[in-house]
Design a protein around this motif. Structure first.
Motif, short mmCIF file in Angstrom:
data_model
loop_
_atom_site.label_atom_id
_atom_site.label_comp_id
_atom_site.label_asym_id
_atom_site.label_seq_id
_atom_site.Cartn_x
_atom_site.Cartn_y
_atom_site.Cartn_z
N ASP A 1 -3.78 28.29 -17.69
CA ASP A 1 -4.04 27.22 -16.72
C ASP A 1 -5.40 27.38 -16.06
N GLU A 2 -6.37 27.89 -16.80
CA GLU A 2 -7.71 28.10 -16.22
C GLU A 2 -8.31 26.80 -15.71
N GLU A 3 -8.06 25.71 -16.41
CA GLU A 3 -8.70 24.44 -16.04
C GLU A 3 -8.16 23.87 -14.73
N ILE A 4 -7.07 24.46 -14.22
CA ILE A 4 -6.59 24.05 -12.89
C ILE A 4 -6.52 25.27 -11.96
N ILE B 1 -15.40 24.38 -27.81
CA ILE B 1 -16.37 25.24 -27.10
C ILE B 1 -15.86 25.66 -25.73
N ASP B 2 -14.67 25.18 -25.35
CA ASP B 2 -14.12 25.52 -24.03
C ASP B 2 -12.62 25.43 -24.12
N ASP B 3 -11.88 26.48 -24.52
CA ASP B 3 -12.39 27.80 -24.75
C ASP B 3 -11.63 28.42 -25.91
N TYR C 1 -19.36 19.58 -22.89
CA TYR C 1 -18.38 20.33 -22.09
C TYR C 1 -17.62 19.38 -21.20
N HIS C 2 -16.33 19.33 -21.36
CA HIS C 2 -15.45 18.41 -20.61
C HIS C 2 -15.81 16.95 -20.92
N GLY C 3 -16.67 16.72 -21.92
CA GLY C 3 -17.09 15.36 -22.24
C GLY C 3 -16.51 14.93 -23.58
ZN LIG Z 1 -13.48 23.89 -18.90
#
Ligand SMILES: [Zn+2]
Ligand SMILES: CCCCCCCC/C=C\CCCCCCCC(=O)NCC(=O)O
Ligand SMILES: [Zn+2]
Length: 533
Positions: free
Chosen positions: A219-222, A185-187, A492-494
């Motif tokens: 690299d969206e997550e950073i 779900i991401d992404d 999300y992120h979990g």
């Molecule tokens: Zn994310």
């Protein structure tokens, strides 16, 4: 709508006429190619060759519905297999230099090229590799006079320690009707669904009227400083201006908003800012048998306790959250309808209610999250250093400097050093009035895909790559059609991040609809619906 998926469809030309082929070749093309068609038909080559067209083929298969189901199941299975394969490539972004898994990033690029041949081999599509691992696709439209638009997604994911997952996070396993795994779900869901939709449309001979771009950052997550930032630079250097851009962000909320009777698709028209702050306390180290009265750990802990027990003031009414509730007002149950249609009166009590749950609290204030704490070197050594990271997500009514000032006031202890690791001001509100073609194109595509839900403009509480595209357009929107109940939000992120098979199909349908709606001169005109296929 379902038939889009199940039928494999009839070919559709850009002008919209449905072409059911009368020759075997044309019958095969809509089924996604000869091999796929033959497999779906159970290898009856002679039967297929003997058939002069799609209608005969369907009749020979014993009735339209059964035939369609058989063919649809195949396509569905392949799309799910592709998402699962995407999940299995661990494109994890970690903080710090050299932390990218370059092997995984390259592998992911290969996977995209292999899985979407119609996209990558189309004469309409140009592929640019950006910053080694990000991708920019240009899908050339027939009408060069129209302003292009852009869809963006990212291929990297946050780390996922195995602990707490029902299935391993990079296995892509299917469990009780859901595809599980980091990125579902991401992404990666939206990335893969965008390409699935384009692949399907190109297979059907679709020629878009207007050019559109697909930007896939790595690299969206950073922060997206290598991927999206450079994709944007490439487009800027080409003089591109966009009508609108759609990225990940907000979602469909079902039972998440108190008192709202139907699910709502929230399209993020603005985005919170962010401040990553390092808190640091240094004290004298030494033998733990002779400790000073206060340790760096104690001092820092006290500072953190003050931050957590003094949330920043609520800002309800001064950001786009107010528009959200005004839009949704008719959909609330009785008492809440009165409240939301009289926010001038009930604003303070309503904001108190929203502040009680983490999800809704995030809408009304700058949030304070203590995300990291490190201290100590050995059990019998007085710690010389304690460090913590605080991540603020800044409400549009506040600024980075205001949050810094408030932090200093709340901590009120000079021994605690503050270092700004990164910061970003909240993003401006994108248009969502009657003339906002991008907003209405997205909104119509939501309604086409989910006829029974409402959509509304709102605030995106997380951050996205959209910040990098601000020079290309002021119409930045954030939405993917992931269906969330309250218990899904921690995914999300979990742990146990997942998407249902049904929801993944809908995600593809959404982009399929969007690519056609974006071509309409007037976005409210009904386009070719998937059930027509
Ligand atoms: Zn994310
Ligand atoms: C009335 C509306 C209530 C709002 C409730 C908010 C519920 C939000 C639910 C899901 C949010 C999903 C965010 C997904 C985008 C994630 C993007 C991301 O991870 N970016 C990186 C970052 O922000 O650090
Ligand atoms: Zn994301």
């Amino acid at each position: 709508r379902a038939l889009l998926w199940e039928a494999g469809g009839g070919g559709r030309a850009a002008g919209g006429d449905i072409r059911l082929g009368s020759a075997p070749r044309l019958a095969l093309e809509p089924l996604g190619g000869k091999r796929e068609a033959l497999e779906a038909l159970g290898g009856k080559r002679e039967a297929l060759e003997a058939l002069g067209g799609k209608r005969e083929a369907l009749e020979a298969l014993g009735g339209k519905r059964e035939a369609l189901e058989a063919l649809g199941g195949k396509r569905e299975a392949r799309a799910c297999a592709r998402l699962r394969a995407a999940v299995r490539v661990p494109t994890v972004s970690r903080e710090g230099p050299g932390a990218a898994d370059e092997v995984a990033l390259l592998r992911f690029g290969r996977l995209l090229r292999e899985e979407f041949p119609a996209v990558f081999e189309s004469e309409l599509v140009t592929h640019d590799l950006v910053a080694n691992f990000s991708h920019l696709l240009t899908v050339r439209g027939a009408d060069g006079g129209r302003t292009p638009y852009m869809l963006t997604a990212h291929l990297d994911v946050v780390p996922a320690p195995d602990y707490g997952w029902d299935v391993p996070p990079f296995s892509g396993e299917i469990h009780q009707g859901y595809i599980y795994g980091r990125g579902t779900i991401d992404d990666k869901h939206s990335l893969m669904a965008i390409l699935e939709a384009l692949e399907l449309l190109l297979q059907r001979g679709f020629v878009p009227q207007r050019t559109f771009y697909i930007g896939i950052g790595h690299d969206e997550e950073i922060g997206g400083d290598k991927g999206a930032r450079n994709i944007a630079k490439v487009l800027e250097s080409r003089g591109v201006k966009l009508d609108f851009l759609l990225d990940e962000g907000m979602v469909i909320l079902d039972g998440v908003v108190p008192g709202l009777q139907i699910p709502v698709a929230v399209v993020g028209v603005s985005e919170k800012g962010s401040l990553m702050l390092r808190l640091r306390v240094r004290t004298e180290t030494g033998h733990s048998s002779m400790p000073a009265k206060e340790s760096c750990i104690g001092i820092l802990s006290a500072a953190i306790t003050r931050l957590e027990s003094n949330p920043l003031p609520q800002q309800f009414g001064s950001g786009p959250e107010r528009a959200l509730f005004e839009y949704l007002s008719p959909q609330f149950n009785f008492p809440m309808r009165v409240v939301t249609s009289n926010l001038w009166l009930f604003g303070p009590i309503f904001s108190w209610v929203l502040g009680q749950k983490p999800t809704t609290n995030a809408l009304i204030r700058t949030t304070t999250a203590v995300t990291e704490f490190h201290a100590g070197v050995k059990p019998n050594v007085v710690a010389p250093l304690a460090e913590a990271t605080v991540n603020y997500r800044i409400h549009p009514a506040q600024s980075v400097s205001e949050v810094l000032r408030l932090t200093e006031e709340i901590i009120a202890d000079d021994r605690v050093e503050l270092e700004v690791l990164s910061s970003m001001e909240p993003l401006p509100i994108s248009p969502f009035d009657e003339s906002a073609t991008g907003y209405w194109t997205i909104s119509k595509s939501i309604t086409d895909t989910f006829p029974d839900i409402v959509s509304a403009p709102g605030l995106c509480i997380a951050n996205t790559d959209t910040r990098h595209y601000q020079k290309l357009t002021s119409a930045l929107y954030r939405f993917t059609p992931v269906w969330n109940k309250l218990e899904d939000i921690p995914r999300y992120h979990g742990v146990n991040e997942r998407i249902s098979l049904q929801n993944y199909k809908q995600t593809i349908h959404f982009y399929f609809n969007l690519m056609q709606n974006a071509d309409q001169e007037e976005p409210l005109i009904k386009h070719f619906h998937t059930e027509d296929l």
